[in-house]
Scaffold this motif. Structure first.
Motif, PDB file in Angstrom:
ATOM      1  N   THR A 173       0.849  -1.193   0.000  1.00  0.00           N
ATOM      2  CA  THR A 173       0.000   0.000   0.000  1.00  0.00           C
ATOM      3  C   THR A 173       0.883   1.241   0.000  1.00  0.00           C
ATOM      4  N   ILE A 174       0.548   2.169  -0.878  1.00  0.00           N
ATOM      5  CA  ILE A 174       1.312   3.414  -0.965  1.00  0.00           C
ATOM      6  C   ILE A 174       0.754   4.411   0.052  1.00  0.00           C
ATOM      7  N   LEU A 175       1.612   4.982   0.862  1.00  0.00           N
ATOM      8  CA  LEU A 175       1.173   5.885   1.937  1.00  0.00           C
ATOM      9  C   LEU A 175       1.663   7.331   1.755  1.00  0.00           C
ATOM     10  N   ALA A 176       2.579   7.548   0.845  1.00  0.00           N
ATOM     11  CA  ALA A 176       3.102   8.897   0.610  1.00  0.00           C
ATOM     12  C   ALA A 176       3.751   8.919  -0.772  1.00  0.00           C
ATOM     13  N   PRO A 177       3.925  10.093  -1.383  1.00  0.00           N
ATOM     14  CA  PRO A 177       3.763  11.448  -0.847  1.00  0.00           C
ATOM     15  C   PRO A 177       2.299  11.921  -0.905  1.00  0.00           C
ATOM     16  N   ASN A 178       1.928  12.761   0.058  1.00  0.00           N
ATOM     17  CA  ASN A 178       0.540  13.207   0.175  1.00  0.00           C
ATOM     18  C   ASN A 178       0.292  14.639  -0.285  1.00  0.00           C
ATOM     19  N   SER A 179       1.355  15.366  -0.643  1.00  0.00           N
ATOM     20  CA  SER A 179       1.157  16.729  -1.142  1.00  0.00           C
ATOM     21  C   SER A 179       1.656  16.837  -2.572  1.00  0.00           C
ATOM     22  N   ALA A 180       1.202  17.870  -3.245  1.00  0.00           N
ATOM     23  CA  ALA A 180       1.603  18.069  -4.640  1.00  0.00           C
ATOM     24  C   ALA A 180       2.992  18.676  -4.740  1.00  0.00           C
ATOM     25  N   SER A 189       9.343  11.402  -1.365  1.00  0.00           N
ATOM     26  CA  SER A 189       9.608   9.960  -1.285  1.00  0.00           C
ATOM     27  C   SER A 189       8.323   9.140  -1.245  1.00  0.00           C
ATOM     28  N   ILE A 190       8.291   8.115  -2.081  1.00  0.00           N
ATOM     29  CA  ILE A 190       7.208   7.138  -2.014  1.00  0.00           C
ATOM     30  C   ILE A 190       7.426   6.310  -0.751  1.00  0.00           C
ATOM     31  N   VAL A 191       6.382   6.205   0.054  1.00  0.00           N
ATOM     32  CA  VAL A 191       6.426   5.343   1.241  1.00  0.00           C
ATOM     33  C   VAL A 191       5.475   4.179   0.990  1.00  0.00           C
ATOM     34  N   ILE A 192       5.967   2.978   1.196  1.00  0.00           N
ATOM     35  CA  ILE A 192       5.160   1.778   0.927  1.00  0.00           C
ATOM     36  C   ILE A 192       5.131   0.896   2.167  1.00  0.00           C
ATOM     37  N   LYS A 193       3.932   0.466   2.508  1.00  0.00           N
ATOM     38  CA  LYS A 193       3.786  -0.538   3.560  1.00  0.00           C
ATOM     39  C   LYS A 193       3.539  -1.882   2.898  1.00  0.00           C
ATOM     40  N   VAL A 194       4.326  -2.856   3.288  1.00  0.00           N
ATOM     41  CA  VAL A 194       4.225  -4.196   2.727  1.00  0.00           C
ATOM     42  C   VAL A 194       3.769  -5.140   3.829  1.00  0.00           C
ATOM     43  N   VAL A 195       2.667  -5.839   3.571  1.00  0.00           N
ATOM     44  CA  VAL A 195       2.110  -6.749   4.578  1.00  0.00           C
ATOM     45  C   VAL A 195       2.083  -8.160   4.010  1.00  0.00           C
ATOM     46  N   GLU A 208      10.789  12.905   5.263  1.00  0.00           N
ATOM     47  CA  GLU A 208      11.173  13.649   6.454  1.00  0.00           C
ATOM     48  C   GLU A 208       9.941  13.911   7.322  1.00  0.00           C
ATOM     49  N   ALA A 209      10.158  14.656   8.404  1.00  0.00           N
ATOM     50  CA  ALA A 209       9.091  14.858   9.400  1.00  0.00           C
ATOM     51  C   ALA A 209       7.817  15.417   8.768  1.00  0.00           C
ATOM     52  N   GLU A 210       7.963  16.307   7.764  1.00  0.00           N
ATOM     53  CA  GLU A 210       6.782  16.903   7.131  1.00  0.00           C
ATOM     54  C   GLU A 210       5.882  15.826   6.511  1.00  0.00           C
ATOM     55  N   SER A 211       6.490  14.888   5.796  1.00  0.00           N
ATOM     56  CA  SER A 211       5.716  13.807   5.190  1.00  0.00           C
ATOM     57  C   SER A 211       5.193  12.858   6.263  1.00  0.00           C
ATOM     58  N   GLU A 212       6.000  12.630   7.295  1.00  0.00           N
ATOM     59  CA  GLU A 212       5.555  11.753   8.394  1.00  0.00           C
ATOM     60  C   GLU A 212       4.286  12.315   9.047  1.00  0.00           C
ATOM     61  N   GLU A 213       4.289  13.640   9.245  1.00  0.00           N
ATOM     62  CA  GLU A 213       3.105  14.278   9.846  1.00  0.00           C
ATOM     63  C   GLU A 213       1.880  14.096   8.966  1.00  0.00           C
TER      64      GLU A 213
END
Lengths: 435, 70
Positions: A173-180, A189-195, A208-213
């Motif tokens: 599942t792709i979780l980021a990036p969330n802003s344009a 950075s593309i953030v992916i959760k793999v289950v 970084e922290a901005e994307s984490e938030e």
């Protein structure tokens, strides 16, 4: 282990079900969540249809990222190391028995993440490419695009919340990036959760922290057993709220030994230690392989009792550089305690141009003057103002100039410190340093 | 020599040389207004932004991206 927690939950539910006198088949009753469907933002533990293990390799590519998932015949690569390691990465992947990738991800366009991606695309069959639609001007990035074009591929823009599977059972599942748009490429950075079953991985690139938030604000299920620590363990990432939400058992830091930037930062190591997270580092452990059967991990290397968590990486002891010559070129560091057993091929002497002008090193000599040998004579090389290069004992690192003594044994004695001296082309000593 | 700023790490700009090898340049040696992606001209101790080539590369690469992204 998350699998263990799930098992406890199942037992509790089973107990409730039977104590209520329910006659239904237990496995029809206790399936705690429906199977994830594409588009779900919180992939639940998924039923596994086979006993095929998921093998996740955090490949040691120096100060860069490369994570490879293998599940049966399926494979996914997230980042492909830096420019200097591209050809050796291709060999490494071939040795892993991989000939094609179902998915290739370039988390963001920095060289330490996509440097080897063009070589990987050239060398292997690729089905799908994910990259954030953000431009960069480097030749490194341009070459990745050209490789994609030459293969007739297109690029898919990551959409947070969207999901895909690797093979039958591995949910991504792709979780980021969330802003344009962001100020810093890292946050694209593309953030992916793999289950896989009850095991999970969160691969964060350099977010970084901005994307984490933003990921926290979106309410994504960030909980994961294994966290690929953001941005090589820099303080820019792994904010307390994010770490708390992920609550990993294992952290993997992809980082180069003796890197110039001080990664991983001690603050990050301290945070992970305080949270009781077991830390693995590619600079200390080499390539780290976690194999999941859907409920537990086999970890290789098994460094639980070896890794001094919290200990800073070995660095040369501080000592005052000798007075600089007119050129401003100095020996700035001797990394004498190599990590490669016996041969210590990764020892190096760092030379920096603190002067205001480029200096041609042609004919300059770096020598161990305690033992009288060996000595290394430089080829033509323009050392730019502010630039540092390294002369390794027996390794080639193009990002530091590619210089090597080519010595089959360690040069810089750990117990009886030696002195290195640098001589210019006229034989004048310009710098010396001990440790 | 020309280099391109790939990224900033701590006190350094990590720059790409024409042969794609990377070089660390201390940030305090660079013009104050540099950004990721800027092409730099290094002549001795003088480092300047090559605005023209930076724009030209951006245009060229953006065009290629428009062809490749779905």
């Amino acid at each position: 282990m998350k699998g263990f927690k799930a098992l406890i939950a199942i037992l509790i539910i089973l107990t409730l079900v039977f104590s209520a006198g329910c006659q239904q088949l237990p496995f029809l009753v206790i399936n705690p969540t429906p199977a994830p469907t594409p588009g779900t933002v919180t992939p639940a533990p998924s039923p596994i249809s086979s006993d095929v293990p998921l093998k996740v390799s955090f490949v040691d590519v120096g100060q860069a990222d490369c994570i490879i998932f293998q599940y049966g015949e399926s494979a996914m690569i997230i980042d492909a190391g830096g420019n200097s390691g591209a050809s050796s990465l291709v060999s490494t992947i071939k040795n892993m028995g991989i000939s094609k990738f179902d998915v290739a991800v370039g988390t963001h366009p920095h060289e330490d993440h996509i440097g080897g991606l063009d070589a990987v695309i050239d060398s292997f069959e690729i089905s799908k490419v994910y990259m954030p639609k953000i431009s960069h001007t480097t030749k490194t990035f341009e070459d990745v695009l050209i490789a994609i074009q030459n293969k007739g591929l297109t690029v898919t823009t990551p959409v947070p919340g969207s999901a895909f599977t690797l093979g039958e059972d591995v949910q991504c599942t792709i979780l980021a990036p969330n802003s344009a748009s962001y100020d810093n490429l890292n946050n694209y950075s593309i953030v992916i959760k793999v289950v896989y079953g009850n095991t999970s991985f969160l691969i964060t690139g350099d977010a970084e922290a901005e994307s984490e938030e933003e990921m926290l604000a979106k309410g994504y299920d960030l909980d994961a057993d294994v966290l690929k620590v953001g941005h090589h363990g820099s303080t820019s990432s792994t904010s307390p709220a994010f770490l708390s939400a992920v609550s990993p058992e294992y952290a993997v830091i992809c980082v180069g030994e003796g890197n110039t930037y001080g990664h991983p930062h001690q603050e990050t190591i301290d945070k992970l230690n305080a949270a009781g997270v077991q830390i693995y580092r590619t600079d200390l452990n080499g390539t780290i392989v976690l194999t999941s059967d859907g409920s537990s991990f086999d970890i290789n290397p098994d460094v639980t009792h070896v890794l001094p968590t919290g200990a800073p990486s070995p660095t040369a002891s501080p000592s005052t550089p000798s007075p600089s010559s007119d050129s401003g070129v100095q020996i700035t560091k001797i990394f004498y305690d190599g990590l490669v057993p016996q041969v210590e091929s990764d020892e190096y002497v760092e030379i920096t141009n603190h002067g205001g002008a480029a200096v041609d090193l042609k004919g300059w000599i770096l020598k161990d003057i305690t033992d009288g040998n060996p000595s290394f004579t430089f080829p033509a090389y323009n050392l730019q103002p502010g630039e540092s290069i390294r002369v390794y004992t027996n390794e080639i690192h193009a990002e530091y100039g590619g210089f090597s003594f080519g010595s089959g044994q360690g040069i810089w004695n750990n117990s009886n410190p030696n002195t290195a001296a640098l001589f210019d082309a006229r034989g004048q000593e310009v710098s010396r340093k001990s440790y | 020599m020309k280099v391109i700023i790939d990224r900033f790490e701590g006190d350094y700009a990590v720059c790409e040389k024409p042969d794609r090898t990377m070089v660390n340049i201390q940030k305090d040696r660079l013009p104050a207004d540099v950004s990721e992606g800027d092409v730099l001209i290094i002549e001795g101790e003088n480092i300047e932004i090559d605005a023209g080539e930076t724009v030209e590369r951006k245009k060229r690469i953006n065009k290629l991206m428009d062809e490749l992204w779905e």
